[in-house]
Design a protein around this motif. Sequence first.
Motif, PDB file in Angstrom:
ATOM      1  N   ARG A 131      30.370  -1.823  -5.959  1.00 58.90           N
ATOM      2  CA  ARG A 131      30.666  -2.660  -7.253  1.00 58.90           C
ATOM      3  C   ARG A 131      29.559  -3.029  -8.153  1.00 58.90           C
ATOM      4  N   GLY A 132      28.302  -3.305  -7.084  1.00 55.34           N
ATOM      5  CA  GLY A 132      27.258  -4.038  -7.696  1.00 55.34           C
ATOM      6  C   GLY A 132      26.216  -2.782  -8.425  1.00 55.34           C
ATOM      7  N   LEU A 133      26.702  -1.600  -8.105  1.00 51.47           N
ATOM      8  CA  LEU A 133      25.963  -0.713  -8.874  1.00 51.47           C
ATOM      9  C   LEU A 133      26.294  -0.911 -10.486  1.00 51.47           C
ATOM     10  N   VAL A 134      25.255  -0.422 -11.284  1.00 51.42           N
ATOM     11  CA  VAL A 134      25.548  -0.201 -12.722  1.00 51.42           C
ATOM     12  C   VAL A 134      25.485   1.175 -13.432  1.00 51.42           C
ATOM     13  N   GLY A 135      23.981   1.485 -13.244  1.00 50.95           N
ATOM     14  CA  GLY A 135      23.657   2.618 -14.049  1.00 50.95           C
ATOM     15  C   GLY A 135      23.321   3.784 -12.927  1.00 50.95           C
ATOM     16  N   THR A 136      22.891   4.892 -13.450  1.00 51.73           N
ATOM     17  CA  THR A 136      22.494   6.017 -12.719  1.00 51.73           C
ATOM     18  C   THR A 136      21.411   5.611 -11.898  1.00 51.73           C
ATOM     19  N   PRO A 137      21.395   5.993 -10.456  1.00 55.74           N
ATOM     20  CA  PRO A 137      20.443   5.722  -9.489  1.00 55.74           C
ATOM     21  C   PRO A 137      19.072   6.203 -10.023  1.00 55.74           C
ATOM     22  N   PRO A 138      17.818   5.733  -9.986  1.00 52.29           N
ATOM     23  CA  PRO A 138      16.397   6.174 -10.191  1.00 52.29           C
ATOM     24  C   PRO A 138      15.852   6.836  -8.993  1.00 52.29           C
ATOM     25  N   ILE A 139      16.395   8.428  -9.044  1.00 53.11           N
ATOM     26  CA  ILE A 139      16.177   9.007  -7.709  1.00 53.11           C
ATOM     27  C   ILE A 139      14.778   9.317  -7.312  1.00 53.11           C
ATOM     28  N   LEU A 140      13.740   9.417  -8.137  1.00 53.17           N
ATOM     29  CA  LEU A 140      12.505   9.226  -7.515  1.00 53.17           C
ATOM     30  C   LEU A 140      11.895   8.096  -7.125  1.00 53.17           C
ATOM     31  N   SER A 141      12.201   6.983  -7.810  1.00 59.85           N
ATOM     32  CA  SER A 141      11.786   5.601  -7.313  1.00 59.85           C
ATOM     33  C   SER A 141      12.582   5.505  -5.796  1.00 59.85           C
ATOM     34  N   LEU A 142      13.754   5.895  -5.661  1.00 63.90           N
ATOM     35  CA  LEU A 142      14.540   5.705  -4.175  1.00 63.90           C
ATOM     36  C   LEU A 142      13.973   6.530  -3.197  1.00 63.90           C
ATOM     37  N   ALA A 143      13.500   7.549  -3.589  1.00 60.29           N
ATOM     38  CA  ALA A 143      12.753   8.428  -2.712  1.00 60.29           C
ATOM     39  C   ALA A 143      11.646   7.862  -2.045  1.00 60.29           C
ATOM     40  N   ALA A 144      10.752   7.364  -2.961  1.00 54.52           N
ATOM     41  CA  ALA A 144       9.458   6.726  -2.831  1.00 54.52           C
ATOM     42  C   ALA A 144       9.875   5.404  -1.668  1.00 54.52           C
ATOM     43  N   LEU A 145      10.848   4.664  -2.030  1.00 57.13           N
ATOM     44  CA  LEU A 145      11.186   3.419  -1.388  1.00 57.13           C
ATOM     45  C   LEU A 145      11.560   3.745   0.095  1.00 57.13           C
ATOM     46  N   GLU A 146      12.342   4.794   0.144  1.00 58.28           N
ATOM     47  CA  GLU A 146      12.974   4.996   1.523  1.00 58.28           C
ATOM     48  C   GLU A 146      11.814   5.460   2.501  1.00 58.28           C
ATOM     49  N   CYS A 147      10.694   5.949   1.997  1.00 55.05           N
ATOM     50  CA  CYS A 147       9.408   6.119   2.854  1.00 55.05           C
ATOM     51  C   CYS A 147       8.894   4.764   3.327  1.00 55.05           C
ATOM     52  N   GLY A 148       8.807   3.896   2.480  1.00 61.02           N
ATOM     53  CA  GLY A 148       8.352   2.614   2.954  1.00 61.02           C
ATOM     54  C   GLY A 148       9.167   1.844   3.859  1.00 61.02           C
ATOM     55  N   VAL A 149      10.549   1.929   3.671  1.00 56.52           N
ATOM     56  CA  VAL A 149      11.554   1.096   4.340  1.00 56.52           C
ATOM     57  C   VAL A 149      11.441   2.029   5.749  1.00 56.52           C
ATOM     58  N   ASP A 150      11.233   3.253   5.943  1.00 53.34           N
ATOM     59  CA  ASP A 150      11.614   3.880   7.160  1.00 53.34           C
ATOM     60  C   ASP A 150      10.421   3.620   8.105  1.00 53.34           C
TER      61      ASP A 150
ATOM     62  N   ALA B  19       0.956  -1.218   0.019  1.00 52.60           N
ATOM     63  CA  ALA B  19       0.055  -0.180  -0.011  1.00 52.60           C
ATOM     64  C   ALA B  19       0.745   1.407   0.132  1.00 52.60           C
ATOM     65  N   LEU B  20       0.343   2.327  -0.254  1.00 55.18           N
ATOM     66  CA  LEU B  20       0.962   3.635  -0.125  1.00 55.18           C
ATOM     67  C   LEU B  20       1.168   4.264   1.014  1.00 55.18           C
ATOM     68  N   PRO B  21       2.171   4.442   1.152  1.00 51.53           N
ATOM     69  CA  PRO B  21       2.762   5.243   2.596  1.00 51.53           C
ATOM     70  C   PRO B  21       2.282   6.703   2.520  1.00 51.53           C
ATOM     71  N   ARG B  22       1.492   7.284   3.528  1.00 48.18           N
ATOM     72  CA  ARG B  22       1.112   8.673   3.565  1.00 48.18           C
ATOM     73  C   ARG B  22       2.308   9.623   2.977  1.00 48.18           C
ATOM     74  N   ALA B  23       3.465   9.350   3.559  1.00 48.17           N
ATOM     75  CA  ALA B  23       4.443  10.190   3.363  1.00 48.17           C
ATOM     76  C   ALA B  23       5.076  10.284   2.159  1.00 48.17           C
ATOM     77  N   THR B  24       4.473   9.227   1.206  1.00 54.66           N
ATOM     78  CA  THR B  24       5.550   9.068  -0.059  1.00 54.66           C
ATOM     79  C   THR B  24       5.098  10.351  -0.966  1.00 54.66           C
ATOM     80  N   ALA B  25       3.972  10.719  -1.044  1.00 57.98           N
ATOM     81  CA  ALA B  25       3.573  11.774  -2.263  1.00 57.98           C
ATOM     82  C   ALA B  25       4.336  12.940  -1.731  1.00 57.98           C
ATOM     83  N   ALA B  26       4.457  13.422  -0.691  1.00 58.48           N
ATOM     84  CA  ALA B  26       5.105  14.685  -0.386  1.00 58.48           C
ATOM     85  C   ALA B  26       6.478  14.681  -0.462  1.00 58.48           C
ATOM     86  N   ARG B  27       7.018  13.490  -0.133  1.00 57.37           N
ATOM     87  CA  ARG B  27       8.538  13.136  -0.387  1.00 57.37           C
ATOM     88  C   ARG B  27       8.732  13.321  -1.779  1.00 57.37           C
ATOM     89  N   VAL B  28       8.120  12.563  -2.638  1.00 58.80           N
ATOM     90  CA  VAL B  28       8.563  12.554  -4.111  1.00 58.80           C
ATOM     91  C   VAL B  28       8.084  13.909  -4.607  1.00 58.80           C
TER      92      VAL B  28
END
Length: 413
Positions: free
Chosen positions: A274-293, A41-50
């Motif tokens: 060294r497991g990184l490959v390309g440019t990080p997807p910043i918008l998606s990462l910001a959303a994910l962090e809200c759920g993880v928190d 489900a969508l965390p309430r904090a996600t929309a504001a953070r993104v």
Amino acid sequence: MTVLIRPDLAALDRIDPLRPFRDRFALPQGVIYLDGNSLGALPRATAARVAQVIEAEWGRDLITSWNKHDWMALPGRIGDKIGRLIGAAPGETMVGDSTSVNLFKALAAAVRLKPGRRIILSEPANFPTDLYIAEGLAALLAEGHELRLVEPDAIEAAITDEVAVVMLTHVNYRTGRMYDMARITAKARDAGALVLWDLAHSTGAVPVDLNGAGADLAVGCGYKYLNGGPGAPAFLWVAERWHGEVTMPLTGWLGHAAPFAFETRFRPATGIARGLVGTPPILSLAALECGVDILLDASIAEIRAKSLRQSALFAQLIEQELAGHGFAIVSPREDGARGSQVCVAHEHGYPIMQALIARGVIGDFRAPDILRFGFTPLYLGYGELWDAVWVLKEIMEDRSWDRPEHHARARVT
């Protein structure tokens, strides 16, 4: 079978220590959501953070945000947060790419660590992408590697000195069966093999202790129990003891020791970077962090205890109320062997699930005949379990599941 009288589920909800977490999610009224094991489900904090990232960091600060807001640190920072949920040490987990891509990276790295061994061991009911990735890697290497599939109860006996990697999903997506991680890992270690765990249906739902189990590599999903949003980045974990030896098959520029030196030849970064490959997807990462928190604010022990109570109760209610309607529970009944879902077989599983969804009870269907119900203790109440089973009983008794529109197959099931 013990016949249940309707319990006072409202009382259970009132004393539930996780009940306040429900208010941190934006859940639609009139919907009973039993599919958080597929999309959280969508965390309430996600929309504001993104919105903040879009409007202020991207919109106002533009490219300076890579430094000003330290965007480049997000894969490692969120990785370390997820690491706290899976028994990882700091610096062992990074976030980026999909689960499938991370599985390819991890599996290729594991095979390289075991030259001379050619067997990748798994089970036929593993999630298909895991098997497809293994098949594709074996074909790509063209060195005689073989994907060997055995039934779950035969896994331990099949771990021989031919096996390079045991590749298993900790909680099976179709049945909810959970492997004993420590036991399987120890068996593999004794045989000189590595273990690669897929934690897609575990992280955030059941206690996981990768280092405690002595595991080698793992991958996991960001959009299920971590509530990172559709297509959220996945994570890759490699035990620190392998960092000096592991080589990645995808050597992208951000996995380089000095990405902005723009050197012609690749030099791997130290550690999990060294497991990184390309440019990080910043918008998606910001959303994910809200759920993880949110998960980090909760107790995984309380999450697991509630999950076991809810899944056991749901199974009992189905047996009590749906006897004679052709349902068979395929998930393990033993607490230690069950993840956070209950899977029920029925020959008409697809139209039944579509009828449930039409009535506001959302689960999902897995071919050929599985109705899958996920339990997300942070926002699922006990009273909703009775209501969901009652709706299921009604659509079976009035046969509304058999309407033509419920038989029409959608692209996503």
